[in-house]
Design a protein around this motif. Structure first.
Motif, short mmCIF file in Angstrom:
data_model
loop_
_atom_site.label_atom_id
_atom_site.label_comp_id
_atom_site.label_asym_id
_atom_site.label_seq_id
_atom_site.Cartn_x
_atom_site.Cartn_y
_atom_site.Cartn_z
N PRO A 294 0.82 -1.23 0.00
CA PRO A 294 0.00 0.00 0.00
C PRO A 294 0.85 1.26 0.00
N LYS A 295 2.14 1.14 0.35
CA LYS A 295 2.98 2.34 0.34
C LYS A 295 3.36 2.75 -1.09
N GLN A 296 3.31 1.77 -2.00
CA GLN A 296 3.73 2.08 -3.37
C GLN A 296 2.57 2.05 -4.37
N ALA A 297 1.66 1.08 -4.23
CA ALA A 297 0.55 0.95 -5.20
C ALA A 297 -0.50 2.03 -4.95
N TRP A 298 -1.38 2.24 -5.88
CA TRP A 298 -2.42 3.25 -5.73
C TRP A 298 -3.71 2.80 -6.44
N PRO A 299 -4.85 3.28 -5.97
CA PRO A 299 -6.11 2.94 -6.65
C PRO A 299 -6.07 3.43 -8.10
N GLY A 300 -6.58 2.58 -8.99
CA GLY A 300 -6.58 2.95 -10.41
C GLY A 300 -5.34 2.46 -11.15
N LEU A 301 -4.38 1.84 -10.40
CA LEU A 301 -3.16 1.33 -11.05
C LEU A 301 -3.55 0.33 -12.15
N ARG A 302 -2.91 0.48 -13.31
CA ARG A 302 -3.27 -0.35 -14.47
C ARG A 302 -2.25 -1.49 -14.62
N LEU A 303 -2.74 -2.71 -14.58
CA LEU A 303 -1.86 -3.89 -14.57
C LEU A 303 -2.20 -4.83 -15.73
N LEU A 304 -1.17 -5.12 -16.52
CA LEU A 304 -1.32 -6.15 -17.57
C LEU A 304 -0.61 -7.42 -17.10
N MET A 305 -1.29 -8.54 -17.21
CA MET A 305 -0.63 -9.83 -17.01
C MET A 305 -0.74 -10.58 -18.32
N VAL A 306 0.39 -11.15 -18.75
CA VAL A 306 0.43 -11.76 -20.08
C VAL A 306 1.41 -12.93 -20.03
N SER A 307 1.20 -13.91 -20.91
CA SER A 307 2.12 -15.05 -20.97
C SER A 307 3.17 -14.79 -22.06
N THR A 308 4.16 -15.64 -22.14
CA THR A 308 5.29 -15.44 -23.05
C THR A 308 4.92 -15.65 -24.52
N THR A 309 3.75 -16.19 -24.78
CA THR A 309 3.31 -16.35 -26.17
C THR A 309 2.19 -15.36 -26.51
N GLY A 310 1.71 -14.62 -25.51
CA GLY A 310 0.56 -13.76 -25.74
C GLY A 310 -0.74 -14.55 -25.80
N GLU A 311 -0.64 -15.88 -25.61
CA GLU A 311 -1.83 -16.73 -25.68
C GLU A 311 -2.78 -16.40 -24.52
N HIS A 312 -2.21 -16.10 -23.36
CA HIS A 312 -3.00 -15.71 -22.21
C HIS A 312 -2.71 -14.26 -21.88
N SER A 313 -3.76 -13.49 -21.59
CA SER A 313 -3.54 -12.10 -21.16
C SER A 313 -4.77 -11.64 -20.36
N ALA A 314 -4.53 -10.73 -19.45
CA ALA A 314 -5.64 -10.17 -18.66
C ALA A 314 -5.27 -8.76 -18.22
N TRP A 315 -6.28 -7.90 -18.12
CA TRP A 315 -6.07 -6.50 -17.76
C TRP A 315 -6.82 -6.21 -16.47
N PHE A 316 -6.14 -5.58 -15.54
CA PHE A 316 -6.75 -5.29 -14.24
C PHE A 316 -6.51 -3.83 -13.88
#
Ligand code: SF4
Length: 463
Positions: A294-316
């Motif tokens: 909580p000292k570094q992150a903030w509400p509204g932070l945009r996070l991409l999670m993706v696999s090494t082939t791009g086959e899996h991806s999700a946006w949070f």
């Protein structure tokens, strides 16, 4: 012919012939084939069933090369090779010694382009329950298998040897073989075709490890994200911590992934290996997040999670409690994910035949076998299999590897000893051949070779 090899008068009276092309020494009845299906008794004569294969340049009438395919074998090898053919290249007299080698010491190295977990290193690889090889060291984007070899061909039960030989033969002739890995997956392997892992066709070979993916795409992400985590079983990358993100002055996002930190932004063992995201067992990428600071992150932070082939991806996006909430992915981020996929190469299986030609086979080339080995080492003699140049390992012997995908169809055979039969050709200058003690009196012209055997001509580019 020795007593043991000679046929009895009764056999001869019945028209049997003896094949002495391998230690099995089949007695073959009229109209029948031997145990390997490669030789037959045709009107009381021993014949090779498959024609000799000659290679030609596309659209050019003249034959360029006599391969060992269909050439027959002389066994034991102290007899000269079946075809020793002269030719001229750029005005230089050359000789090609052509035979079908019988390899008890042989196997295949299989490269399978996938991140998916096929099984632990050293795990047995089985066909119909028999161990035919093992999983070996993974390479960059590929899982590797080592199959065959003298221990499985000769060192186990008879069934293990037979099954191993059949599997090697099928793989070398570019057929599909289903392999089951202890503690891992079932994979269908076929040379130059995509692997099928647990019934699913693998499409993409990863662009790189998680860290490499960060390095490649960091500038394209920078203006659209606050953090990117590239999930990889080997090295998971975290953009804002990684040198790639630091270099672009990205602010620390405070999202800590599980596993062991190797260097900033590079994490090992974020999950168990498996068939999920990036070769891990993860189906939900949030599983690999250990904590959000909580000292570094903030509400509204945009996070991409993706696999090494791009086959899996999700946006949070992080909500007011700093919990990642799935959100529709912006088009600009989606296009970089698609670029990861675009940069992946098609996943393929590669089958390299590997064998030792340093044994008695050399005696069919020269009466002083070590001279052939030295000549190969000195690059005076070129070794090809079915016309395809082989990689010859440094060190002793003639230990070679060749990509079966480039060889003509059905180049390989087998004998029940069990062993694989592969074409092999040694090409060198005629004067060098004489120097190394070659059978110069047995050298024949291409025309004589063609007259001596049934042959087919194939274009080099149609192999
Ligand atoms: S197995 Fe084949 S090569 Fe060996 S002796 Fe029988 S027919 Fe000849």
């Amino acid at each position: 012919m020795s007593e043991e090899i000679a046929l009895s008068s009764a056999d001869r009276a019945q028209g049997l012939v003896r094949c002495d092309a391998c230690p099995v020494l089949c007695r073959i009845r009229p109209g029948r084939v031997g145990a390997c299906d490669r030789y037959a008794n045709e009107d009381g004569k021993l014949v090779r069933v498959d024609p000799l294969v000659l290679l030609a340049k596309p659209g050019v009438e003249t034959v360029a090369f006599v391969t060992g395919i269909g050439a027959t074998t002389t066994y034991p090898d102290y007899k000269p090779a079946p075809f020793i053919v002269s030719s001229k290249h750029d005005g230089v007299d050359m000789v090609t010694v052509v035979t079908e080698g019988i390899f008890s010491y042989c196997g295949v190295k299989v490269k399978i382009d996938t991140d998916r977990y096929l099984g632990p290193e050293q795990a047995p690889v089985r066909v119909r329950g028999e161990q035919v090889g093992h999983v070996t060291t993974a390479e960059y984007g590929s899982q590797m298998l080592s199959l065959g070899g003298v221990h499985h061909l000769t060192g186990g039960s008879k069934k293990e040897g037979v099954v191993t030989c059949e599997a090697l033969l099928a793989l070398c002739n570019r057929e599909a073989v289903e392999l089951a890995i202890d503690g891992g997956a079932t994979v269908v392997v076929q040379a130059n075709k995509p692997p099928i892992v647990n019934g699913v066709i693998e499409e993409r070979m990863r662009v790189g490890c998680g860290s490499a993916a960060i390095g490649m795409f960091a500038p394209q992400w920078r203006d659209h994200v606050d953090e990117v985590i590239v999930v990889d079983d080997h090295i998971t990358g975290v953009l804002s911590e990684h040198q790639g993100g630091r270099f672009l002055d990205m602010k620390p996002a405070g999202i800590r992934v599980r596993g062991r930190r190797s260097t900033p932004g590079r994490y090992f063992q974020v999950a168990e290996p498996g068939l999920g995201w990036g070769g891990t067992d993860v189906a939900d990428p949030l599983q690999i997040i250990e904590k959000i600071d909580p000292k570094q992150a903030w509400p509204g932070l945009r996070l991409l999670m993706v696999s090494t082939t791009g086959e899996h991806s999700a946006w949070f996006e992080l909500d007011g409690d700093l919990k990642p909430q799935p959100t529709p992915m912006p088009a600009a981020v989606r296009s970089v994910v698609e670029r990861i996929a675009e940069n992946c190469e098609p996943a393929l299986c590669t089958v390299l035949f590997m064998a030792g030609a340093g044994g008695s086979l050399r005696a069919g080339v020269t009466d002083n076998p070590v001279r052939l080995t030295r000549s190969v080492r000195d690059a005076l003699t070129k070794v090809t299999l079915g016309g395809v140049p082989a990689y010859v390992w440094p060190g002793g012997g003639i230990t070679l590897m060749v990509d079966v995908a480039h060889m003509p169809e059905k180049s390989f055979g087998s004998v029940p000893t069990p062993a694989l039969v592969a074409p092999i050709e040694f090409t060198l200058r005629a004067d060098d051949y004489a120097t190394l003690g070659g059978y110069t009196s047995r050298v024949i012209s291409l025309e004589e070779a063609k007259a001596r055997a049934g042959y087919v001509r194939i274009d080099e580019d149609r192999r």
